[in-house]
Design a protein around this motif. Sequence first.
Motif, PDB file in Angstrom:
ATOM      1  N   TYR A  67       0.749  -1.149   0.089  1.00 21.12           N
ATOM      2  CA  TYR A  67       0.061   0.107  -0.008  1.00 21.12           C
ATOM      3  C   TYR A  67       0.941   1.126   0.123  1.00 21.12           C
ATOM      4  O   TYR A  67       1.881   1.292   0.672  1.00 21.12           O
ATOM      5  CB  TYR A  67      -0.761  -0.089   1.237  1.00 21.12           C
ATOM      6  N   ALA A 187      -9.150  -1.127  -0.522  1.00 17.02           N
ATOM      7  CA  ALA A 187      -8.505  -0.915  -1.717  1.00 17.02           C
ATOM      8  C   ALA A 187      -7.958   0.635  -1.478  1.00 17.02           C
ATOM      9  O   ALA A 187      -7.022   0.975  -1.593  1.00 17.02           O
ATOM     10  CB  ALA A 187      -9.322  -0.950  -2.871  1.00 17.02           C
ATOM     11  N   ASP A 208      -3.920   0.610  -2.460  1.00 21.22           N
ATOM     12  CA  ASP A 208      -3.453  -0.491  -2.820  1.00 21.22           C
ATOM     13  C   ASP A 208      -2.619  -0.124  -4.053  1.00 21.22           C
ATOM     14  O   ASP A 208      -3.245   0.337  -5.152  1.00 21.22           O
ATOM     15  CB  ASP A 208      -4.277  -1.619  -3.035  1.00 21.22           C
TER      16      ASP A 208
END
Length: 360
Positions: A67, A187, A208
Amino acid sequence: MARSYNFSAGPTALPIEVLRQAHEEFFDFAGTGMSVMEISHRSDVFREIARQAEQDLRALLRIPSHYRVLFMQGGASLQFAQVPMNLLGDQHTADYLHTGLWSGKAIQAARRYCDVRIAASSQATGFDRIPARTEWSLNPNAAYLHYTENETVHGVQFADAPDAAVPLVCDACSSLLSKPIEVARHALIYAAAQKNMGPAGLTVAIVDDALLDRALAVTPDILNYAHIARAESMLNTPATFSWYLIGLTLKWLRRSGGIERLHRLNQAKAALLYRTIDSSDGFYRNSVQASFRSINNVPFVLADDALGKAFLRLADRSGFKGLKGHASLGGVRASLYNAVTLPAVEALADFMTDFARAHG
């Protein structure tokens, strides 16, 4: 110097230890002979501030290595547009959960870029709850599912992150760092700093890697997550003083025992205030269903609206600041972010009890 009790929804209270350290370093940071506000963002000194802030945030949230952490400007209001611009790719629809004023604003902004589907809404009941999962209608082909983890105006909060078969996007502006959140289930998580992370001026996005390079062609470089990531959040001159103060606040959070300990403290603060409301025999009222009540923002009204105005006037004179409810809802709102202490909430609860006793 006597300090007020700050219950503002943001900008809000900062830890006194952070303010003292910033005061001590204001004119000469790290022996440079300059204030941190005067140091170039390209300098090794400032780059170390930025690096350490990201490292501390990663440690606090246990952010996986794949990330990226982006430090940007514009607040959640810009993210409402930036999210669809960056995540739609070649898709044309996105799902949104509508649970209050701020998710509503996110929906309105996203409609400029895609077909927004309201997967569930609690508007019909006055945003008093999170819709039951059986009420949701999810699109398996949506580019993403967006939810607002905590609604600062209506005081409604998710107990846990939704399950989604598509990328999950979280507006965590008012709750990030105040309670645990599983980054790997998302996400993208975004949050403006001026609630639990520091002063206004910066917005953090945790995204992400797999979702980078999906931006629409119309997305300016300065709003493109991939470009921002490659430039280490310095495509333009950032809000350096805010970044520095965020860094100090993150260190304070780690010294204070981390998110788990602060979460327990935040739960205790909120529980005390809700007990005060619920035990007032209707003098104070909070309309959110108990299992969805926010630990970050506690809105309430007085049974007598005229008394509500008197309550706010006396509270302000008594040192309780920032209690006026949002303009769209009125009433009273106490925001209980990380730097709001338990003694401050105890003092507010005592004030509320005394006011009810005097006017009930």
